[in-house]
Enzyme design. Structure first.
Site, short mmCIF file in Angstrom:
data_model
loop_
_atom_site.label_atom_id
_atom_site.label_comp_id
_atom_site.label_asym_id
_atom_site.label_seq_id
_atom_site.Cartn_x
_atom_site.Cartn_y
_atom_site.Cartn_z
CB ILE A 95 -52.64 -40.51 51.29
CG1 ILE A 95 -54.02 -40.07 51.79
CG2 ILE A 95 -51.66 -39.33 51.33
CD1 ILE A 95 -54.04 -39.57 53.22
CE1 TYR A 108 -48.42 -43.06 56.57
CE2 TYR A 108 -47.53 -40.89 57.08
CZ TYR A 108 -47.50 -42.07 56.34
OH TYR A 108 -46.53 -42.23 55.38
CE LYS A 158 -49.93 -42.06 53.52
NZ LYS A 158 -49.02 -40.90 53.34
NE ARG A 208 -41.23 -41.99 55.20
CZ ARG A 208 -40.15 -41.37 54.72
NH1 ARG A 208 -39.23 -40.92 55.54
NH2 ARG A 208 -39.99 -41.20 53.41
CB THR A 240 -43.55 -38.54 55.47
OG1 THR A 240 -44.29 -38.90 56.64
CG2 THR A 240 -42.11 -38.99 55.62
CB THR A 241 -44.07 -36.97 50.42
OG1 THR A 241 -44.40 -38.35 50.62
CG2 THR A 241 -43.49 -36.81 49.03
CE1 TYR A 278 -33.98 -42.39 68.32
CE2 TYR A 278 -34.79 -41.31 70.30
CZ TYR A 278 -33.75 -41.89 69.59
OH TYR A 278 -32.51 -41.98 70.14
#
Length: 290
Positions: free
Chosen positions: A206, A136, A164, A141, A47-48, A110
């Protein structure tokens, strides 16, 4: 156990030029900065990395460049996720994973699937993946929390080696650590809770902030894993202000500004993200100078 994933992995940001193109010199600088800072592994296209704004061609080019710069110095994890299960399965076929050691795949966003839907999504990935898979969970998010029960159910599948976990609810983290299979990795996705999670029996982190402070962050986690909690928490308390600053106006705008102040790369982001404000910039500069 996949011991290469114990310790500190960093979710690499994607440096950009002023025109929005990928800054490959900045990518090189960032990868080397993290390796020289002694992190244990690198996570590509998380994502980062602003991966949702990268084209297929940019992703391929970025992957190739990071593999070349890394030159087998550290293990690599690749992010392959989304909210269309069949598209993820297709992407896993297309991506050359020969230089990677694991896949990191986020809970679908979503769509807001049920727990059974999340399970079936990951089971399909488990059955198709050529590499070990890290779950994850990041409800802030995705809009959906994968419960501890679902995580523990998925932990029984052959290819799924860990999670994660960025739920923000430490009780959920503890439930997973308490009841997980012996070799199932619990990796924090929350920088501020990473050391407490390690102290409770987790396997590392992470990290976002870890790429801005790789030496101190990775040393903190290593100390935690070796039971030297007093020294580890001393480092955490030193890092606490920047853990707030890095996320105050969103990720990766905050960490990119940290990297700019440190001279690693510039801090350009792609819309709809914007650079940090002047007030936050001042706080970050003041922290780093101090």
């Amino acid at each position: 156990m996949s011991t290469f994933l114990r310790g500190t992995g960093v979710a690499l940001a994607t440096p950009f030029n002023i025109d929005g193109s990928i800054d490959y010199q900045g990518v090189t600088s960032l990868v080397n900065f993290c390796i020289e800072g002694k992190v244990e592994y690198l996570v590509v296209l998380g994502t980062t990395a602003e991966s949702v704004t990268l084209t297929k061609e940019e992703k391929k080019s970025l992957i190739t460049h990071i593999i070349e710069v890394n030159n087998k110095r550290l293990p690599l994890v690749i992010g392959v996720g989304g909210n269309n299960t069949s598209a993820i399965l297709d992407e896993m076929k297309e991506v050359n994973v020969s230089e990677f050691d694991a896949i990191l795949s986020v809970v679908p966003m979503y769509n807001r699937p049920t727990q059974e839907g999340i399970y079936q999504h990951y089971k399909a990935i488990n059955d198709a993946a050529k590499l070990p898979v890290l779950l994850y969970n990041v409800p802030s998010r995705t809009g959906t929390n994968m419960t501890a029960d679902t995580t523990l159910r998925l932990a029984q599948l052959d290819n799924i080696i860990g999670i994660k976990e960025a739920v923000g609810d430490f009780t959920q983290v503890l439930k997973i650590i308490k009841d997980k299979p012996k070799n199932f990795l619990v990796i924090s996705g929350d920088d501020a809770l990473a050391l407490p999670a390690v102290a409770a029996g987790g396997d590392g982190v992470i990290s976002v902030v870890g790429q801005g402070f790789p030496e101190s962050f990775s040393e903190m986690i290593r100390l935690g894993l070796s039971g030297e909690t007093k020294k580890a928490f001393d480092i955490l308390y030193q890092l606490l202000p920047v853990l707030d600053y890095a996320f105050e106006e969103g990720n990766p705008a905050g960490i990119k500004h940290v990297l700019k102040v440190k001279g690693v790369c510039d801090d350009y982001v792609r819309l709809p993200l914007v650079k940090v404000s002047q007030s936050l910039s001042h706080k970050i500069k003041e922290y780093i100078e101090d």
